[in-house]
Design an enzyme around this catalytic site. Structure first.
Site: not given
Ligand code: F6R
Length: 611
Positions: A27, A73, A99-100, A484, A488, A491, A507
């Site tokens: 997290r 984070w 957290n928030g 996707e 991946k 990341e 294009h």
């Protein structure tokens, strides 16, 4: 984002909190810290991963039966020791984890600065804690009352847990928008952002709702709302095993989760797809069948990989059910003034069920009368509770930050949903329905076939690992797979990558093509096969290096491409469930080859509970 853990009971708190932080590190891993209360209140925190905190605490007396811990984070303030949680209150009596995001922290901070307060960090958390401390010191009220007063002024999202030097047996927690689970043991309680730190000790849990405050002692859990009314806790049993959250012999969670896919897809289909009966059982769909059949429009809201699953679903629903579908980034949808009619159906797709943007987007659509259907992995998550109906993906806990098995399980659920609805609406005939059911039920075995031979993918990964950029191209159902694949790679390997519809390449992106650029084509056999071969020729003519995901036996592309990865043949509607697997593995092996931490890529967090 950010993981929180807390314990109160008779055991040593530190080892429980430390283990819990390691489980929640997905997290956020910018910094971590713990506060322990025995004779005195001690706070330890450190920039970096939890292992660095652990190392810095070797040899310290960490004895305590109550404590709180946090893995961060960063939102307000850079990752550093001083911005790490827990924070201490100005009186030195309180330690808090959060957290928030406190959106009006600037206003609160200037009020406190005028009163003479000084701050030791750049965080919104320290501001909220000082605000609570100030209320308690100057209003002669209990901590519980001070928290209630403070939270009535707070704008934003939070889970907070406070440890009070003057109440060495009590933790106070509150929630709005961010998740909090309380595990109930015998004479002890465990608090965490999700159930993974708790599962080892107890399966009885209470999920705290928004605007609820929990007062937790070893033998007591009191739940109240912000109006100070007592609420009866609803105790649920966790349906999760410890093995599901451990690596089980794999080098990384990401690899384990990729290899779990034959089982997770099977589990997702099990009990729903009944080939012999020719039926699909999905209670959430059945209970709202009339509304779904009458829907003039389906709007899918999601973020990231879940948004890519939504794009595949758009093609599938439009093809099979003949209902117009719009796929929206939740973060854009929530701030627009979208036109929503009472008969509209919103499908929210989310692995975590906690993504802040998706949650707010569905709340907004709900206010305007839409039916909210959740396609979610985490049982009891915030989005699950905010939805009218839904279908769980049953992929089990996904711990690697990059989503893999959740994506294929989302596709399986969405395809079953579309098939069931199409059959009810009469927009497909019985033969095609039966054929697609069979195709779907064959997927787990076909995924297993791909996973039996990954050496080729690893070799391709190593060959191209030094590339600076990648282009991913696909058409039709495989266009979202190109997106996707690119996500991946970005990341996990930090290589710049872009996904495009293959024909759109002309294009603009074709200007990037030279003899250094690897171009990944998702080119399994489907209605667009000849077209994508032409696109491939266009790249070859400009000396691009072509890597292609192809259907077994496709000699035409094998002769043309520099490298190929094969997948078994399948109907184009279910093909993304196969073609995405080599994309996951390619990114994984490149990341590993570059020596990167693939389970915890830089700057990312698994559960994005801030906007
Ligand atoms: C990518 C990834 C993210 C998530 C996104 C949505 O690998 O994991 O893009 O897909 O943050 O998360 P959920 O599905 O939990 O709403």
């Amino acid at each position: 984002m950010c993981g929180i853990v807390a314990y109160v009971g008779t055991r040593e708190a530190y080892p429980i909190i430390l283990k819990g932080l390691k489980r929640l590190e997905y997290r956020g891993y910018d910094s971590s810290g713990v506060a322990l209360l025995s004779n005195e209140l001690s706070v330890y925190k450190k920039k970096g991963k939890v292992a660095e905190l652990e190392e810095s605490l070797v040899g310290k007396d960490l004895h305590a039966n109550i404590g709180i811990g946090h893995t961060r984070w960063a939102t307000h303030g850079e990752p550093s020791d001083r911005n790490a949680h827990p924070h201490l209150s100005p009186s030195g009596k309180l330690a808090m984890i959060h957290n928030g995001i406190i959106e009006n922290y600037g206003q609160l901070k200037s009020e406190l600065l005028k009163k003479g307060y000084r701050f030791h960090s750049d965080t919104d958390t320290e501001v909220l804690l000082s605000f609570i401390d100030d209320i308690r010191e100057h209003n002669d009220c209990s901590l519980e009352e001070a928290i209630r007063i403070a939270l009535k002024r707070v704008v934003g999202a939070y889970v907070i847990v406070i440890l009070d030097r003057d109440n060495p047996n009590t933790l106070i927690a509150a929630r709005k928008g961010s998740p909090l689970v309380i595990g109930i043991g015998k004479g002890e309680h465990f608090l965490a952002s999700d159930a993974s730190p708790i599962i080892e000790y107890t399966k009885e849990v209470v999920y705290i709702n928004d605007y609820e405050l929990a007062i937790i002692r070893p033998d007591e859990l009191i739940l109240k709302n912000l109006g100070n009314e007592t609420i009866t806790p609803y105790i649920q049993k966790l349906d999760m095993e410890l093995a599901a959250i451990e690596k089980g012999g794999y080098d990384h969670f990401m690899l384990k989760e990729i290899f779990e896919q034959p089982h997770t897809i099977f589990d997702c289909l099990r009990g729903r797809l009944e080939l012999s009966e020719g039926k699909i059982h999905m209670r959430g769909v059945e209970e709202h069948m009339e509304q779904l059949k009458q829907a003039k429009r389906i709007i899918i809201v999601a973020c990231g990989t879940s948004w890519h699953a939504g794009l595949v679903a758009e093609y599938v629903f439009e093809e099979l059910c003949r209902i117009p579908v719009e796929v929206e980034y939740a973060s854009e949808f929530r701030y627009r003034n979208p036109v929503i009619h009472p008969g509209d159906v919103i499908i929210a797709i989310s692995q975590s069920g906690e993504t802040a943007d998706t949650l707010v987007a569905i709340e907004k659509a709900k206010e305007q009368g839409a039916l909210i259907f959740g396609v979610l992995n985490v049982v009891g998550s915030s989005i699950a509770r905010a939805s009218h109906a839904g279908a769980y993906t049953h992929a089990g806990p996904e711990i690697g930050v990059a989503s893999t098995k959740a994506f294929t399980a989302q596709l399986a659920v969405l395809t079953m949903m579309a098939l069931k609805l199409a059959m009810e609406k009469g927009t497909i005939d019985a033969k095609r329905y039966q054929h697609l059911m069979t195709e779907l039920s064959d997927i787990p075995e076909k995924v297993q076939t791909i996973l039996q031979n990954t050496d080729n993918i690893r070799m391709i990964a190593e060959k191209y690992a030094d590339a600076r950029d990648f282009l991913y191209l696909g058409r039709g159902y495989n266009f979202p797979v190109a997106l996707e694949g690119a996500l991946k790679l970005k990341e996990i390997s930090y290589i710049h990558a872009e996904g495009y519809p293959a024909a759109e390449m002309k294009h603009g992106p074709i200007a990037l093509v030279d003899d250094q650029l690897p171009v990944v084509f998702i080119a399994t056999k489907d209605a667009y096969h000849d077209k994508i071969i032409s696109n491939m020729q266009e790249i070859k003519a400009r000396k691009g290096r072509v890597i292609a995901v192809i259907t077994e036996g496709d000699t035409v592309i094998t002769d043309m491409a520099d490298d190929v990865m094969t997948v078994p043949a399948a109907d184009e509607i279910v093909a993304p469930l196969l073609s995405v697997i080599p994309m996951q593995l390619l990114a994984y092996y490149i990341g590993v080859h570059k020596g990167l931490d693939v389970d915890k890529p830089r700057n990312l967090a698994k559960s994005v509970t801030v906007e």
